[in-house]
Design an enzyme around this catalytic site. Structure first.
Site, PDB file in Angstrom:
ATOM      1  N   TYR B 138       0.882  -1.169   0.000  1.00  0.00           N
ATOM      2  CA  TYR B 138       0.000   0.000   0.000  1.00  0.00           C
ATOM      3  C   TYR B 138       0.922   1.222   0.000  1.00  0.00           C
ATOM      4  O   TYR B 138       1.565   1.519   0.999  1.00  0.00           O
ATOM      5  CB  TYR B 138      -0.838  -0.070   1.274  1.00  0.00           C
ATOM      6  N   LYS B 166      -1.334  -1.382  -4.145  1.00  0.00           N
ATOM      7  CA  LYS B 166      -2.369  -0.360  -4.131  1.00  0.00           C
ATOM      8  C   LYS B 166      -1.649   0.972  -4.136  1.00  0.00           C
ATOM      9  O   LYS B 166      -0.988   1.322  -3.158  1.00  0.00           O
ATOM     10  CB  LYS B 166      -3.265  -0.491  -2.904  1.00  0.00           C
TER      11      LYS B 166
END
Lengths: 319, 319, 319, 319
Positions: B138, B166
């Site tokens: 992330y 992400k």
């Protein structure tokens, strides 16, 4: 030539070739202008960051701009960067640019000093009032360390201060919001500022910016491959987004040449500008790849990696 | 359910409704999961930033994740955020998430402490080695204040440490370079990491990310309008980029609800999360719009502006 | 006059009074020089940030420097700022400063462009080689957005490139490390660079900097109260640290006048410079308190708060 | 023991020795507490950044705090860091710390999430209201990426929310302004907040902070040389500023051990913490110099440079 409104298309920031004394190599610069115009670009941006404007004395700035205007010969409009710390100094550049035949001005927010939105608004309004040329705001936080807000841009677009924006902020989400607010969906009529031009400086996501409603792009890499950016632009205008994306991807691969200079040896800016100029030298457009002092020159190994990248992108060196 | 590889589509970060004591409102949360799955989303991301994970005690995190997994009931995979400062603390969350039935883990770089690429690499490798679930990196510099480099992501993709990324960095140019490097042009076969998933967290430029070859999106606004993001995704997959852009523009307009809370009164994060939750309340999905302490609640006037935005986007409030 | 080595003491960055057309008010500037020299300062720094150098055209810079040199009349040395984006532009200012009689030059790292330690080193070396005046490095990250490393400063001190450092970085811990490395404890003989001068620009912690071995200070507030800074310096040199701290505290209270302009209306720099100039006007030293465009002027209420602060510090306005 | 008000003196943030499984080495930690108390320190700060709190699971945090409280045995007060992202999570740590016998709490602003002054104020007020222990604000922008404003600190000092401030912001000018505003000149009676404690975390400028009116210091390097910091503190309290500065300079030289780990291999934090722990090992205080995963360990060469520094500062290794 005067600016069409709104300005649209591929507007490369023109590199400034230098001779071995650091003076502007006007013959090379004129050839570069020819290379760009022949490549189909829609306008030229002289004295931008990619032109090494921050490294050019006032005399060299004038020589560079004069050379670009003369070589363009009215075939495409010439935008002139008027880059300096604050309004009084920028005004001096703006008056010179007007005298030398620029068709429009491109100015950043004040820098070096800490500034404020109210001061930035006053800055652009004074520039517009005092020099009678269309004015573009140049949003480049990496250089000036402040960001032009969407609110400010809209205000200055709607009251006629600004003819356009060159967005090199890298904030694509913010640009999207601005485009939607300015232009309305679908129609893209720019609502209350119908002639306002939005150009992106994000040369790796041009397909995306055009899909979002931007009018054009100011790609540093467009010095090296103007025809590639023109193909990308044309594909986008024709609605062939898959073709536009393919062309963008080829240009993304070519863009890797900016990493030619090792990070431990030189700044990222020197590496990028040195690689653009080395590529232009290898393509036979300009005579020397040198960047302005105190930028560190590319090593022979770095230059070789530039040649390799050119071949990979279908642009074989001629020397 | 186990993750398909690569994961594709719309993966909203699920808001966490709270009751008046700050506990997870499990009934509302289950309804929200239903709203999302009915909207056609392809997976759910529990315990992300938009889920207010940073505000939830360990017990509340467990309750929220359990509720999402149960309500999803295997219809779509559930990714679980394991957000904490460093590896030993993240590992504790990861083990809990595995026990509670998460299908994959989503972890950031270490934060609070200053870190280093070598340490970040060790961090992700240890997480992957110690907990047997697909692991997503992330990249969210606005929260953790370091950026995952493309070099690091590629290395961890190619050696199988990471199942995906992400990308909430906002660096669309960097993402484009990564996608080209990972995937090859055209084919988008992800080259040496064929199952690697790239999801963008940039919810205002999803059409662009999909055009560039991203696999999907994690949109906070997808809580409010999951069907809108699914339509955008479907249009993109069908190659109808003009339709995708129109849908994106509608969502950009709707997104303006995040500005409901005045900047002088509350943080931008509180305003955004408060407006998403207020919108969900107005749409009848959850019972209360409250955000976790110490976030400042939206005023009545701010809540009214949220209702207005919903109407403008064709999502009329039901209360 | 030529510089004593090392330069020591209070070296105020001289404000540049302006008339109602934005031109340098030379009569006021000459009076200000008298006010400073009469206050006991040890040198003057013209064309620094506090001089609004970033707002002055080249002509105005020349006028300001000439006026300061003439008014100083050899009683104290005059350092001249040569502030511009890169070496070629800075060199032009440096040559002018030498012609106009400056005793030393003060230059920052390159700005606007992204730079690199190797480029910064080349920059200072070229300046030193091409213009025969003692050269001070001006470390001011808030303006140029890079920090001069201790390693670089030591290298350039030891090889004779630099005569000194003006440290406006705000990094007092880093400055302490540099001073210990340069000077040896106790003796403070500056070891391998015995004539190297270290001046702090941190005007609120001058007692601390002097205790740590700095040679002097460049205080913007020194325009308003030169005698106060001289008393502080003298107390420190006499080893009366308690007295030095008391004087510093009085100056800290006076410094609060920089907050005169409301943050929502103007930049912090405009507020500080406007309040210094307004204070000088109220003290009868200069004719107008105006700052250069596009800085926002102080309101009447803000000006009144400046008068109040002056009274509180024992410097009653005379108008 | 309960806190004297205001707390004064040297308050080292206690390192957390680890065994080869990453568990707290309680025997070493107890010896370290003895080393610090024997060195004359005035209080202990457990679970701070230097304690690697961000790397410790909740169980390990509890073990470390319990060990410090037990070993301190009431000879000096123990402050406990309660470091986590937001109020609900911090409260859980605060309750545990109270149960384990901490004498005061030390909390940062919220992090990971973007926050706002109003939210930070609510955060500290809730902590103070819910757990009955004196509360210190920990201003550490390098970790939490927001700065506590002087306005906020004063408000929370005056209404009794805060017992003190640990200032690790590095903004010495701002600290000076705060001290003058809080305390009045000369008398240093802290005016409307007479019992408010100001501790600096700037371990290289402690003499300066004490001269400015700070009450004490929280030096990471104080783990290695507590007696040195106590001598510095005592000299300052006795008004012998020259002696204080000499001691500070010796400690500045010793501090260079934090650069033991090469920047290209590890983070600055890992290098600093690793060198403190290696120094403690070499001095025979703790058994192993290991830092918590994923920090990169010091190489043998780096460890040797730590030994060298110790010798240079008059602290010869015993192994």
């Amino acid at each position: 030539m005067s600016l069409t409104a709104p300005l649209r298309g591929v507007v490369p920031p023109v590199c400034t070739p230098l001779d071995d004394r650091g003076e502007v190599d006007t013959a090379s610069l004129a050839r570069l202008v020819g290379h760009l115009v022949d490549g189909g670009v829609h306008a030229l941006f002289a004295l931008g960051s990619t032109s090494e404007v921050a490294y050019l004395t006032d005399d060299r700035r004038a020589t560079a701009l004069k050379t670009v205007v003369t070589a363009a010969a009215g075939r495409v409009p010439v935008l002139a960067g008027v880059i300096d710390t604050t309004t009084p100094r920028v005004l001096a550049h703006a008056r010179t640019a007007a005298e030398l035949g620029a068709d429009a001005l491109v100015a950043t927010a004040p820098f070096y000093t800490r500034t404020h939105p109210n001061e930035i608004a006053g800055h652009f309004r004074r520039l517009r009032a005092d020099v009678d040329l269309p004015l573009f705001a140049y949003d480049i936080p990496v250089a000036v360390h402040s960001k032009l807000s969407a609110t400010l841009i809209r205000e200055l677009a709607e009251d006629g201060t600004l003819a356009g924006l060159k967005d090199s902020s890298g904030d694509e989400g913010g640009l999207r919001r601005l485009l939607v607010e300015l232009g309305g969906r679908g129609g893209r009529d720019r609502g209350p500022a119908p002639h306002f031009t939005v150009l992106t400086g994000s040369e790796l996501t041009v397909d995306a910016a055009l899909l979002a409603g931007a009018d054009g792009v100011v790609p540093g890499l467009g010095n090296v491959d103007p025809a590639g950016y023109v193909r990308l632009y044309d594909a986008a205008r024709a609605g062939d987004w898959t073709l536009a994306a393919r062309e963008q991807e080829r240009l993304v691969e070519l863009f890797a040449l900016v990493d030619a200079g090792p990070e431990q040896e030189m700044g990222r800016s020197s590496s990028a500008l040195g690689s653009f100029k080395e590529a232009l030298r290898l393509l036979g457009v300009i005579d020397r790849g040198a960047t302005a002092f105190p930028q560190i020159p590319l090593s022979a190994a770095s230059a070789a990696s530039v040649a390799e990248r050119l071949r990979g992108a279908g642009l074989p060196p001629v020397r």
